[in-house]
Design a protein around this motif. Sequence first.
Motif, PDB file in Angstrom:
ATOM      1  N   PRO A 156      51.728  15.977  67.187  1.00  0.00           N
ATOM      2  CA  PRO A 156      51.622  15.777  65.740  1.00  0.00           C
ATOM      3  C   PRO A 156      50.715  14.595  65.419  1.00  0.00           C
ATOM      4  CG  PRO A 156      53.682  14.854  66.548  1.00  0.00           C
ATOM      5  CD  PRO A 156      53.037  15.561  67.712  1.00  0.00           C
ATOM      6  N   GLU A 157      50.199  14.591  64.196  1.00  0.00           N
ATOM      7  CA  GLU A 157      49.423  13.445  63.726  1.00  0.00           C
ATOM      8  C   GLU A 157      50.384  12.294  63.477  1.00  0.00           C
ATOM      9  OE1 GLU A 157      47.791  15.415  60.335  1.00  0.00           O
ATOM     10  OE2 GLU A 157      45.841  15.695  61.296  1.00  0.00           O
ATOM     11  N   ILE A 158      50.121  11.147  64.101  1.00  0.00           N
ATOM     12  CA  ILE A 158      51.053  10.027  64.004  1.00  0.00           C
ATOM     13  C   ILE A 158      50.440   8.798  63.331  1.00  0.00           C
ATOM     14  CG2 ILE A 158      52.297  10.788  66.048  1.00  0.00           C
ATOM     15  CD1 ILE A 158      50.887   8.571  67.609  1.00  0.00           C
ATOM     16  N   ILE A 159      49.136   8.789  63.081  1.00  0.00           N
ATOM     17  CA  ILE A 159      48.485   7.627  62.467  1.00  0.00           C
ATOM     18  C   ILE A 159      47.577   8.101  61.343  1.00  0.00           C
ATOM     19  CG2 ILE A 159      46.818   5.770  62.837  1.00  0.00           C
ATOM     20  CD1 ILE A 159      47.925   5.311  65.525  1.00  0.00           C
ATOM     21  N   SER A 160      47.627   7.387  60.227  1.00  0.00           N
ATOM     22  CA  SER A 160      46.759   7.655  59.087  1.00  0.00           C
ATOM     23  C   SER A 160      46.028   6.372  58.720  1.00  0.00           C
ATOM     24  CB  SER A 160      47.582   8.154  57.889  1.00  0.00           C
ATOM     25  OG  SER A 160      46.766   8.270  56.734  1.00  0.00           O
ATOM     26  N   LEU A 161      44.710   6.430  58.680  1.00  0.00           N
ATOM     27  CA  LEU A 161      43.879   5.293  58.295  1.00  0.00           C
ATOM     28  C   LEU A 161      43.177   5.630  56.988  1.00  0.00           C
ATOM     29  CD1 LEU A 161      42.574   2.540  58.920  1.00  0.00           C
ATOM     30  CD2 LEU A 161      40.777   3.782  60.151  1.00  0.00           C
ATOM     31  N   SER A 162      43.351   4.811  55.978  1.00  0.00           N
ATOM     32  CA  SER A 162      42.760   5.072  54.665  1.00  0.00           C
ATOM     33  C   SER A 162      41.962   3.867  54.203  1.00  0.00           C
ATOM     34  CB  SER A 162      43.854   5.394  53.637  1.00  0.00           C
ATOM     35  OG  SER A 162      44.708   4.291  53.466  1.00  0.00           O
ATOM     36  N   THR A 163      40.848   4.124  53.541  1.00  0.00           N
ATOM     37  CA  THR A 163      40.032   3.094  52.917  1.00  0.00           C
ATOM     38  C   THR A 163      39.668   3.560  51.515  1.00  0.00           C
ATOM     39  OG1 THR A 163      37.977   4.031  53.793  1.00  0.00           O
ATOM     40  CG2 THR A 163      39.071   2.348  55.123  1.00  0.00           C
ATOM     41  N   GLY A 164      39.401   2.630  50.638  1.00  0.00           N
ATOM     42  CA  GLY A 164      39.069   3.008  49.275  1.00  0.00           C
ATOM     43  C   GLY A 164      38.389   1.890  48.517  1.00  0.00           C
ATOM     44  N   MET A 165      37.717   2.264  47.429  1.00  0.00           N
ATOM     45  CA  MET A 165      37.082   1.308  46.531  1.00  0.00           C
ATOM     46  C   MET A 165      37.416   1.693  45.100  1.00  0.00           C
ATOM     47  SD  MET A 165      33.104   0.080  46.141  1.00  0.00           S
ATOM     48  CE  MET A 165      33.255  -0.949  47.602  1.00  0.00           C
ATOM     49  N   PHE A 166      37.843   0.696  44.314  1.00  0.00           N
ATOM     50  CA  PHE A 166      38.238   0.896  42.926  1.00  0.00           C
ATOM     51  C   PHE A 166      37.366   0.011  42.042  1.00  0.00           C
ATOM     52  CE2 PHE A 166      40.522  -0.581  39.223  1.00  0.00           C
ATOM     53  CZ  PHE A 166      41.095   0.561  38.690  1.00  0.00           C
ATOM     54  N   PHE A 167      36.922   0.539  40.897  1.00  0.00           N
ATOM     55  CA  PHE A 167      36.210  -0.291  39.939  1.00  0.00           C
ATOM     56  C   PHE A 167      36.450   0.250  38.538  1.00  0.00           C
ATOM     57  CE2 PHE A 167      33.409   2.949  41.578  1.00  0.00           C
ATOM     58  CZ  PHE A 167      32.726   3.446  40.477  1.00  0.00           C
ATOM     59  N   ASP A 168      36.305  -0.626  37.533  1.00  0.00           N
ATOM     60  CA  ASP A 168      36.524  -0.224  36.143  1.00  0.00           C
ATOM     61  C   ASP A 168      35.540  -0.940  35.244  1.00  0.00           C
ATOM     62  OD1 ASP A 168      37.483  -2.816  35.613  1.00  0.00           O
ATOM     63  OD2 ASP A 168      39.550  -2.249  36.019  1.00  0.00           O
ATOM     64  N   THR A 169      35.611  -0.627  33.958  1.00  0.00           N
ATOM     65  CA  THR A 169      34.665  -1.188  32.988  1.00  0.00           C
ATOM     66  C   THR A 169      34.938  -2.650  32.691  1.00  0.00           C
ATOM     67  OG1 THR A 169      36.066  -0.270  31.237  1.00  0.00           O
ATOM     68  CG2 THR A 169      34.148   1.016  31.908  1.00  0.00           C
ATOM     69  N   ARG A 170      36.013  -3.211  33.212  1.00  0.00           N
ATOM     70  CA  ARG A 170      36.256  -4.644  33.124  1.00  0.00           C
ATOM     71  C   ARG A 170      35.393  -5.385  34.143  1.00  0.00           C
ATOM     72  NH1 ARG A 170      42.290  -6.387  34.237  1.00  0.00           N
ATOM     73  NH2 ARG A 170      41.803  -5.206  36.118  1.00  0.00           N
ATOM     74  N   LYS A 171      34.637  -4.663  34.929  1.00  0.00           N
ATOM     75  CA  LYS A 171      33.853  -5.197  36.034  1.00  0.00           C
ATOM     76  C   LYS A 171      34.766  -5.658  37.166  1.00  0.00           C
ATOM     77  CE  LYS A 171      30.022  -6.630  33.053  1.00  0.00           C
ATOM     78  NZ  LYS A 171      29.187  -7.750  32.611  1.00  0.00           N
ATOM     79  N   THR A 172      35.857  -4.938  37.345  1.00  0.00           N
ATOM     80  CA  THR A 172      36.722  -5.161  38.500  1.00  0.00           C
ATOM     81  C   THR A 172      36.212  -4.340  39.674  1.00  0.00           C
ATOM     82  OG1 THR A 172      38.687  -5.586  37.170  1.00  0.00           O
ATOM     83  CG2 THR A 172      39.048  -4.874  39.423  1.00  0.00           C
ATOM     84  N   ILE A 173      36.132  -4.959  40.835  1.00  0.00           N
ATOM     85  CA  ILE A 173      35.789  -4.269  42.078  1.00  0.00           C
ATOM     86  C   ILE A 173      36.862  -4.614  43.097  1.00  0.00           C
ATOM     87  CG2 ILE A 173      34.118  -3.998  43.938  1.00  0.00           C
ATOM     88  CD1 ILE A 173      31.921  -4.695  42.022  1.00  0.00           C
TER      89      ILE A 173
END
Length: 455
Positions: free
Chosen positions: A243-260
């Motif tokens: 079975p799959e036993i490890i999950s690796l996730s990455t992500g990038m979030f940004f909004d009009t407030r100029k949040t990164i």
Amino acid sequence: MRDGNGAGLVGGGQIGYNFRLSSNLVAGVEADLQAFTTDSRRLFSSSASIDALSNAQAITTVGLEKITDYFGTVRGRLGYLLTPRLLAYGTGGFGFAGLGGSAELLQTVRQCADQTCQLLSGSIDPATPALNYEAPFSAPRTPHPGWTLGGGIEWLLYDAWSLRAEFLHYDFGRTYHNLGSLTVSDDEENPVLVSNPHAETRFNGNTFRLGVNYQLGEPSLVAPATADPHAGDGQKAQEKPRPEIISLSTGMFFDTRKTIEEDVGLTIAPLGLNASGPKVYIAGTNYGYYYDEQTDENLRRLIHGHGVGAIGMVGYQIANATSSAEFYVGLDYGHGTTYPDDPENHATGTGWGTAFSLTGSHQFNDVFSLSAEGDYSTKWRSYSVSLTPGVTIGNLTFGPEATYYGNNSYRGIMAGGYLDGIPIGPFSLNFHTGYFYDTYIKKGAYFSLGNTYKF
């Protein structure tokens, strides 16, 4: 004066390449990056006699602070296979780190006579900086180069999976602070003592790290093949599906407030990601934001800040063919800064807390599903509650989403839609977009893009 070394936690990831020099020698090169939580504060005092008859002394107190936000290395390593599954190695190379700190000075004069003491303030006269002078640090942090040296052992657990224990000594240099001169004068304003205190801050230390690695090619630690004892001489052993036993996730979030915001998360489930059993979750985040604040009818000011965070949790999942529930508990760390200082924003400075998470999902049929999640941390009393219905067609799942979130000085709500399961090679991409309404900005749009790799 010198300050001591601080202690902290570290979490991150690495990538590298190994190759065989002989049947027992393994060489390689590695690069890694991790968030670091070292925050060291020290006070040092010294005194000098001014007049032995009056028992007068000049007392100098220096307060030093040093902070390490992150550090990374690019290293070579050379190891010897003690057994086909156990590698002992040494490693060393180049290092870099995001460092910050400060130095503060308090100087007083104490005069004791007739069994009574009196504190007298001396006059501070800024001295000409010494040749090795460097101004005290202030945010944002600045990168510093350095070096690292250490060693460890790596053990092949199962096929291409290995467990590593590693010790590293690192040194990112030092800074010097000339804090000015203190002139003590007598009643006729004649100097009787002039001192020139200085401080030295050294950014070095040791770290012990545990890691789980997956080797994409032929493992450098090769275990002997095991045959099925019940199979015939000409019959190959049958491998059981894992079975799959490890999950690796990455992500990038940004909004009009100029949040990164950049995020990375690792989930380890020894019995399988979709099966009942224990789980471990580790995640880190780095973010920055800018927004205009209306202070009165005619004046606006730009608020900007930066923060890092890390969380480590252990939990348990109960799952069957259609439903699952997960509960986690762990430690939550965060460090945030805001410029200019905003008295309404209490989620600044360095904070630690206990984090809790509860997640539930149900698959009504082959198409429709519903997921809900709630998180709370005693660090700045942060919380979030989300609801995510889903429609699944093939590998894709999409639908609306809504999240209510906040902390002890901030609240907001996000509502939009998502698309999950977009296949790109071995990765599964997801996309989220919608609108938000919060305490500071009032309204705007948000976007995020992430990927998940399970193995």
